[in-house]
Design a protein around this motif. Structure first.
Motif, PDB file in Angstrom:
ATOM      1  N   ASN A   1       0.014   2.156  13.441  1.00 61.56           N
ATOM      2  CA  ASN A   1      -0.415   3.247  12.560  1.00 61.56           C
ATOM      3  C   ASN A   1      -1.033   4.403  13.331  1.00 61.56           C
ATOM      4  O   ASN A   1      -2.023   5.000  12.895  1.00 61.56           O
ATOM      5  CB  ASN A   1      -1.378   2.732  11.479  1.00 61.56           C
TER       6      ASN A   1
ATOM      7  N   HIS B   1       0.829  -1.196   0.000  1.00 58.92           N
ATOM      8  CA  HIS B   1       0.000   0.000   0.000  1.00 58.92           C
ATOM      9  C   HIS B   1       0.864   1.247   0.000  1.00 58.92           C
ATOM     10  O   HIS B   1       1.981   1.244   0.450  1.00 58.92           O
ATOM     11  CB  HIS B   1      -0.942   0.012   1.206  1.00 58.92           C
TER      12      HIS B   1
ATOM     13  N   ARG C   1       8.000   9.688  -0.866  1.00 52.40           N
ATOM     14  CA  ARG C   1       7.291   9.408   0.370  1.00 52.40           C
ATOM     15  C   ARG C   1       7.638  10.441   1.437  1.00 52.40           C
ATOM     16  O   ARG C   1       6.823  10.749   2.298  1.00 52.40           O
ATOM     17  CB  ARG C   1       7.647   8.003   0.854  1.00 52.40           C
TER      18      ARG C   1
ATOM     19  N   GLU D   1      12.628   0.468   5.134  1.00 46.19           N
ATOM     20  CA  GLU D   1      11.291  -0.050   5.437  1.00 46.19           C
ATOM     21  C   GLU D   1      11.128  -0.473   6.900  1.00 46.19           C
ATOM     22  O   GLU D   1      10.871  -1.640   7.198  1.00 46.19           O
ATOM     23  CB  GLU D   1      10.946  -1.222   4.498  1.00 46.19           C
TER      24      GLU D   1
ATOM     25  N   ALA E   1       1.520   5.459   0.733  1.00 48.33           N
ATOM     26  CA  ALA E   1       1.178   6.488   1.707  1.00 48.33           C
ATOM     27  C   ALA E   1       0.174   7.455   1.096  1.00 48.33           C
ATOM     28  O   ALA E   1       0.147   7.664  -0.112  1.00 48.33           O
ATOM     29  CB  ALA E   1       2.435   7.251   2.114  1.00 48.33           C
TER      30      ALA E   1
ATOM     31  N   ASP F   1      -0.202   6.359   7.991  1.00 47.00           N
ATOM     32  CA  ASP F   1      -0.892   5.184   7.463  1.00 47.00           C
ATOM     33  C   ASP F   1       0.068   4.052   7.116  1.00 47.00           C
ATOM     34  O   ASP F   1      -0.365   2.916   6.920  1.00 47.00           O
ATOM     35  CB  ASP F   1      -1.712   5.553   6.222  1.00 47.00           C
ATOM     36  N   ARG F   2       1.347   4.364   7.053  1.00 48.70           N
ATOM     37  CA  ARG F   2       2.330   3.346   6.679  1.00 48.70           C
ATOM     38  C   ARG F   2       3.207   2.927   7.861  1.00 48.70           C
ATOM     39  O   ARG F   2       3.719   1.811   7.887  1.00 48.70           O
ATOM     40  CB  ARG F   2       3.212   3.900   5.553  1.00 48.70           C
ATOM     41  N   TYR F   3       3.383   3.832   8.830  1.00 50.74           N
ATOM     42  CA  TYR F   3       4.290   3.577   9.935  1.00 50.74           C
ATOM     43  C   TYR F   3       3.623   3.930  11.263  1.00 50.74           C
ATOM     44  O   TYR F   3       2.692   4.734  11.316  1.00 50.74           O
ATOM     45  CB  TYR F   3       5.571   4.422   9.810  1.00 50.74           C
TER      46      TYR F   3
END
Length: 298
Positions: free
Chosen positions: A68, A18, A167, A202, A20, A232-234
């Protein structure tokens, strides 16, 4: 990170599929997305004490960091915020005489347990420091450094660098000068480059120790917007003295203070309360929190 691979043994993670979000969610969206229930922890402190030699810097901290979510650690100077932050990826290992008791669990595994590789811990749980600290290398090589030294299996380093800089909301500003020194960037750009360098490998979690304290208000706003985009990613944990910043970006907030030994004068950090950010700032449970937020002490 591959959700089935959460052990802290050296491994190469696959990039999540997915992407960001491209715009920062609103504060209302933030409050709607976070429930009042305890968060699903990626990281969790369980009865953590941190000592430097015989000095107890912070004691008895039990605190979950939600998947998240952005968690802000606030409180007066000397209350153990940064000490706890550094314990979350074993940065305190680098300080002579430091000792962490209790457990710091990453997906349920104690990062201080026997056989756990601290290098792998710091890859999964990255750190962005107070002052931007780019390497004396090109912009490109700053981003590529982590994947190279960790031996990540990368199809195209050029693609990875571009994806990571996008990103970190920096690509459009640096795409024509990737081979130039990172020192030529402004302070805010350098801090976003440091964020890019952190996320290039990552990680699951990004720790930020007052990442905006050396920046002007415009650069600070851009970093705050970036943190919300990255949420939303981390999972993000931030130490900040800026209470307005915590109120703007954090899903949950932990307030620390310091107990002072009347004999020695030593200050030991303690966690006072932890809750939804709106609750902490609008209706705290402890009078010490209210006193700090309203400026009556600290």
């Amino acid at each position: 990170m591959n959700p089935t691979d959460r052990t802290l043994e050296p491994s190469v993670k696959e990039a999540p599929a997915h992407a960001a979000p491209t715009t920062a969610p609103s504060a209302r969206w933030r409050e709607e997305r976070v429930t009042k229930d305890a968060p699903t922890p990626v990281l969790e402190c369980v009865d953590v004490d941190v000592r430097y030699g015989g000095f107890v810097a912070v004691r008895d901290v039990s605190l979950p960091f939600g998947h998240n979510e952005i968690t802000a650690l606030i409180g007066p100077s000397g209350c153990g915020k940064s000490t706890i932050l550094r314990s979350l990826n074993r940065m305190n290992d680098l300080v002579d005489g430091a000792r962490v008791d209790g457990k710091v669990q990453y997906w349920g595994q104690d990062i201080y347990g026997p056989g756990v590789d601290p290098i792998e811990v710091r890859r999964r749980i990255g750190m962005v420091f107070q002052k931007p600290n780019p390497f004396p290398k090109s912009i490109y090589d700053n981003v590529a450094y982590g994947p190279r030294v960790t031996g990540m299996d990368v199809d195209s380093m050029d693609d990875l660098v571009e994806q990571t800089l996008r990103r970190a909301a920096l690509w459009d500003e640096v795409k024509d000068k990737l081979k130039q020194s990172a020192y030529g960037l402004s302070g805010g750009q350098q801090q976003r480059l440091c964020i890019a360098r952190t996320i290039a490998v990552e990680p699951d979690v990004i720790l930020m120790d007052e990442p905006c304290s050396a920046l002007d208000p415009i650069a600070t706003l851009r970093i705050e917007e970036l943190m919300v985009e990255l949420r939303d990613r981390y999972t993000i944990v931030i130490v900040t003295h800026n209470m307005q910043q915590a109120a703007r970006i954090a899903d949950r907030t932990a307030f620390f203070t310091a107990d002072v030994d009347e004999t020695s004068g030593d200050r030991t950090g303690v966690l006072v309360e932890f809750d939804l950010t709106s609750k902490i700032f609008e209706n705290p449970s402890d009078s010490r929190t209210e006193d700090y937020i309203t400026g009556r002490f600290g």
